[in-house]
Design a protein around this motif. Structure first.
Motif, PDB file in Angstrom:
ATOM      1  N   ASP A 132      -8.001 -10.711  11.775  1.00 29.03           N
ATOM      2  CA  ASP A 132      -7.176 -11.883  12.038  1.00 29.03           C
ATOM      3  C   ASP A 132      -6.784 -12.556  10.726  1.00 29.03           C
ATOM      4  O   ASP A 132      -7.620 -12.772   9.841  1.00 29.03           O
ATOM      5  N   LEU A 133      -5.497 -12.884  10.613  1.00 25.35           N
ATOM      6  CA  LEU A 133      -4.937 -13.471   9.401  1.00 25.35           C
ATOM      7  C   LEU A 133      -4.414 -14.876   9.701  1.00 25.35           C
ATOM      8  O   LEU A 133      -3.770 -15.091  10.725  1.00 25.35           O
ATOM      9  N   TYR A 134      -4.665 -15.794   8.793  1.00 29.19           N
ATOM     10  CA  TYR A 134      -4.349 -17.203   9.018  1.00 29.19           C
ATOM     11  C   TYR A 134      -3.487 -17.774   7.901  1.00 29.19           C
ATOM     12  O   TYR A 134      -3.586 -17.355   6.743  1.00 29.19           O
ATOM     13  N   SER A 135      -2.692 -18.781   8.259  1.00 27.18           N
ATOM     14  CA  SER A 135      -1.957 -19.561   7.268  1.00 27.18           C
ATOM     15  C   SER A 135      -1.925 -21.015   7.717  1.00 27.18           C
ATOM     16  O   SER A 135      -1.916 -21.307   8.917  1.00 27.18           O
ATOM     17  N   ARG A 136      -1.925 -21.906   6.758  1.00 21.49           N
ATOM     18  CA  ARG A 136      -1.813 -23.332   7.050  1.00 21.49           C
ATOM     19  C   ARG A 136      -0.359 -23.776   7.106  1.00 21.49           C
ATOM     20  O   ARG A 136      -0.076 -24.974   7.273  1.00 21.49           O
ATOM     21  N   GLU A 137       0.559 -22.828   6.945  1.00 19.24           N
ATOM     22  CA  GLU A 137       1.989 -23.107   7.016  1.00 19.24           C
ATOM     23  C   GLU A 137       2.590 -22.436   8.250  1.00 19.24           C
ATOM     24  O   GLU A 137       2.253 -21.293   8.551  1.00 19.24           O
ATOM     25  N   PRO A 138       3.480 -23.116   8.988  1.00 18.33           N
ATOM     26  CA  PRO A 138       4.126 -22.460  10.129  1.00 18.33           C
ATOM     27  C   PRO A 138       5.092 -21.376   9.661  1.00 18.33           C
ATOM     28  O   PRO A 138       5.630 -21.441   8.551  1.00 18.33           O
ATOM     29  N   ARG A 139       5.251 -20.369  10.510  1.00 18.05           N
ATOM     30  CA  ARG A 139       6.164 -19.245  10.247  1.00 18.05           C
ATOM     31  C   ARG A 139       5.894 -18.597   8.878  1.00 18.05           C
ATOM     32  O   ARG A 139       6.813 -18.228   8.153  1.00 18.05           O
ATOM     33  N   ALA A 140       4.606 -18.444   8.565  1.00 22.85           N
ATOM     34  CA  ALA A 140       4.229 -17.838   7.284  1.00 22.85           C
ATOM     35  C   ALA A 140       4.382 -16.328   7.292  1.00 22.85           C
ATOM     36  O   ALA A 140       4.514 -15.710   6.244  1.00 22.85           O
ATOM     37  N   PHE A 141       4.375 -15.712   8.496  1.00 23.05           N
ATOM     38  CA  PHE A 141       4.411 -14.253   8.591  1.00 23.05           C
ATOM     39  C   PHE A 141       5.758 -13.796   9.144  1.00 23.05           C
ATOM     40  O   PHE A 141       6.105 -14.120  10.278  1.00 23.05           O
ATOM     41  N   ASP A 142       6.511 -13.042   8.343  1.00 21.56           N
ATOM     42  CA  ASP A 142       7.770 -12.486   8.832  1.00 21.56           C
ATOM     43  C   ASP A 142       7.545 -11.047   9.312  1.00 21.56           C
ATOM     44  O   ASP A 142       6.414 -10.547   9.338  1.00 21.56           O
ATOM     45  N   GLU A 143       8.608 -10.380   9.690  1.00 23.67           N
ATOM     46  CA  GLU A 143       8.480  -9.033  10.240  1.00 23.67           C
ATOM     47  C   GLU A 143       7.926  -8.059   9.205  1.00 23.67           C
ATOM     48  O   GLU A 143       7.160  -7.158   9.541  1.00 23.67           O
ATOM     49  N   ARG A 144       8.315  -8.242   7.954  1.00 26.26           N
ATOM     50  CA  ARG A 144       7.795  -7.366   6.905  1.00 26.26           C
ATOM     51  C   ARG A 144       6.281  -7.545   6.751  1.00 26.26           C
ATOM     52  O   ARG A 144       5.543  -6.571   6.598  1.00 26.26           O
ATOM     53  N   ALA A 145       5.828  -8.794   6.797  1.00 26.10           N
ATOM     54  CA  ALA A 145       4.394  -9.042   6.705  1.00 26.10           C
ATOM     55  C   ALA A 145       3.662  -8.392   7.871  1.00 26.10           C
ATOM     56  O   ALA A 145       2.553  -7.860   7.712  1.00 26.10           O
ATOM     57  N   ARG A 146       4.304  -8.412   9.048  1.00 26.15           N
ATOM     58  CA  ARG A 146       3.681  -7.788  10.209  1.00 26.15           C
ATOM     59  C   ARG A 146       3.581  -6.275  10.024  1.00 26.15           C
ATOM     60  O   ARG A 146       2.566  -5.663  10.376  1.00 26.15           O
ATOM     61  N   GLU A 147       4.617  -5.654   9.479  1.00 27.97           N
ATOM     62  CA  GLU A 147       4.573  -4.221   9.231  1.00 27.97           C
ATOM     63  C   GLU A 147       3.498  -3.873   8.216  1.00 27.97           C
ATOM     64  O   GLU A 147       2.753  -2.900   8.389  1.00 27.97           O
ATOM     65  N   ILE A 148       3.411  -4.676   7.151  1.00 27.52           N
ATOM     66  CA  ILE A 148       2.380  -4.447   6.150  1.00 27.52           C
ATOM     67  C   ILE A 148       0.997  -4.623   6.775  1.00 27.52           C
ATOM     68  O   ILE A 148       0.065  -3.870   6.492  1.00 27.52           O
ATOM     69  N   GLY A 149       0.860  -5.631   7.640  1.00 26.78           N
ATOM     70  CA  GLY A 149      -0.409  -5.858   8.320  1.00 26.78           C
ATOM     71  C   GLY A 149      -0.825  -4.674   9.165  1.00 26.78           C
ATOM     72  O   GLY A 149      -2.007  -4.298   9.201  1.00 26.78           O
ATOM     73  N   TRP A 150       0.143  -4.057   9.861  1.00 29.48           N
ATOM     74  CA  TRP A 150      -0.149  -2.880  10.679  1.00 29.48           C
ATOM     75  C   TRP A 150      -0.706  -1.750   9.820  1.00 29.48           C
ATOM     76  O   TRP A 150      -1.705  -1.123  10.166  1.00 29.48           O
ATOM     77  N   VAL A 151      -0.031  -1.482   8.706  1.00 31.88           N
ATOM     78  CA  VAL A 151      -0.484  -0.402   7.830  1.00 31.88           C
ATOM     79  C   VAL A 151      -1.860  -0.722   7.260  1.00 31.88           C
ATOM     80  O   VAL A 151      -2.756   0.140   7.213  1.00 31.88           O
ATOM     81  N   PHE A 152      -2.051  -1.967   6.838  1.00 35.14           N
ATOM     82  CA  PHE A 152      -3.343  -2.361   6.292  1.00 35.14           C
ATOM     83  C   PHE A 152      -4.446  -2.204   7.342  1.00 35.14           C
ATOM     84  O   PHE A 152      -5.528  -1.685   7.041  1.00 35.14           O
ATOM     85  N   ALA A 153      -4.178  -2.655   8.576  1.00 36.85           N
ATOM     86  CA  ALA A 153      -5.180  -2.548   9.636  1.00 36.85           C
ATOM     87  C   ALA A 153      -5.518  -1.091   9.930  1.00 36.85           C
ATOM     88  O   ALA A 153      -6.673  -0.758  10.238  1.00 36.85           O
ATOM     89  N   SER A 154      -4.533  -0.193   9.826  1.00 34.57           N
ATOM     90  CA  SER A 154      -4.791   1.228  10.038  1.00 34.57           C
ATOM     91  C   SER A 154      -5.748   1.764   8.982  1.00 34.57           C
ATOM     92  O   SER A 154      -6.696   2.493   9.289  1.00 34.57           O
ATOM     93  N   HIS A 155      -5.510   1.411   7.718  1.00 33.68           N
ATOM     94  CA  HIS A 155      -6.425   1.813   6.644  1.00 33.68           C
ATOM     95  C   HIS A 155      -7.813   1.214   6.875  1.00 33.68           C
ATOM     96  O   HIS A 155      -8.830   1.877   6.644  1.00 33.68           O
ATOM     97  N   ALA A 156      -7.848  -0.040   7.298  1.00 27.94           N
ATOM     98  CA  ALA A 156      -9.127  -0.704   7.531  1.00 27.94           C
ATOM     99  C   ALA A 156      -9.918  -0.007   8.636  1.00 27.94           C
ATOM    100  O   ALA A 156     -11.135   0.168   8.526  1.00 27.94           O
ATOM    101  N   SER A 157      -9.232   0.402   9.708  1.00 27.68           N
ATOM    102  CA  SER A 157      -9.905   1.089  10.813  1.00 27.68           C
ATOM    103  C   SER A 157     -10.532   2.393  10.345  1.00 27.68           C
ATOM    104  O   SER A 157     -11.649   2.747  10.747  1.00 27.68           O
ATOM    105  N   VAL A 158      -9.805   3.141   9.506  1.00 26.50           N
ATOM    106  CA  VAL A 158     -10.337   4.404   8.970  1.00 26.50           C
ATOM    107  C   VAL A 158     -11.575   4.134   8.124  1.00 26.50           C
ATOM    108  O   VAL A 158     -12.581   4.842   8.219  1.00 26.50           O
ATOM    109  N   ALA A 159     -11.518   3.110   7.284  1.00 30.93           N
ATOM    110  CA  ALA A 159     -12.650   2.775   6.423  1.00 30.93           C
ATOM    111  C   ALA A 159     -13.865   2.356   7.251  1.00 30.93           C
ATOM    112  O   ALA A 159     -15.005   2.728   6.941  1.00 30.93           O
TER     113      ALA A 159
END
Length: 232
Positions: A135-162
């Protein structure tokens, strides 16, 4: 990382993957995941891993700060929230503006009071009745755009493997330790009673059944105290 070209991003994630795999112990892997998530995903100020088991017990084994832990506690007490949904339903979520959110009516005001403005999360693992989410948090509204979401998906995939690699390593280490303890106990019994290895192992098995204690624990007690547990 919004200005990073695709080929550069591939290199970044290769380095992330190597960095995660390098941490063999599961707690170290989870800590690395949280730290690298904050460094890697645009807009992410805080991050944490939530674990939920079949008994509905929850744990935050790794978090970047108190905001994450308090948010997880609020969701568990309210029995609702985006992180719980991600873990239970094996899904991802995006909350652009928590103050305007209509889902999770019990959790939302507590999140806003904590300072949570936007959130994003991903299911990490689900096996043997144990569910987890990043889970990722920000103190600012609309901090995560679509690109951040795509990067998050890839990062979470690597994290699951680890995480899977660390869990396998822990299982192997536990199995090796069990064999070592049982082997030592068998040796003690062979020496003490002048019996064969097979006979000594049967003594341990019988003691385990009669005392309703796991075989490894019977062996450990024997090597530490010299005594074999009994059912009496």
């Amino acid at each position: 990382m919004s200005d990073v070209r695709p080929e550069e991003l591939t290199k970044v994630f290769a380095e992330v993957a190597r960095g995660l795999i390098a941490h063999e112990a599961l707690p170290n892997v989870l800590d690395a995941i949280v730290r690298l998530a904050v460094e890697t995903v645009d807009g992410c100020e805080e991050a944490g891993v939530l674990v939920l088991d079949r008994r509905r017990d929850f744990e935050t084994p790794s978090a970047s700060g108190d905001l994450v832990r308090e948010s997880d506690r609020a969701q568990f007490e309210c029995d609702e929230g985006p992180c719980l949904d991600a873990a239970r339903n094996e899904s991802s979520f995006l909350v652009p503006d928590m103050a305007a959110e209509t889902r999770w009516p019990r959790y939302r005001p507590r999140a806003v009071a904590l300072g949570v403005a936007s959130m994003m999360g991903f299911e990490l693992f689900a096996h043997d009745g144990v569910f987890g989410a990043l889970d990722l948090y920000s103190r600012e509204p609309r901090a995560f755009d679509e690109r951040a979401r795509e990067i998050g998906w890839v990062f979470a995939s690597h994290a699951s493997v680890a995480i899977a690699a660390a869990q396998r390593a822990e299982t192997l280490r536990a199995g090796y330790a069990t064999r070592q303890e049982i082997g030592a106990a068998v040796g003690i019994l062979m020496e003490r009673y002048r019996i064969t290895g097979e006979q000594a192992f049967e003594v341990l098995k019988r003691a385990s059944m009669e005392s309703n204690v796991k075989l490894r624990e019977v062996a450990r007690r024997l090597t530490e105290t010299g005594e074999v547990p009994t059912g009496r």
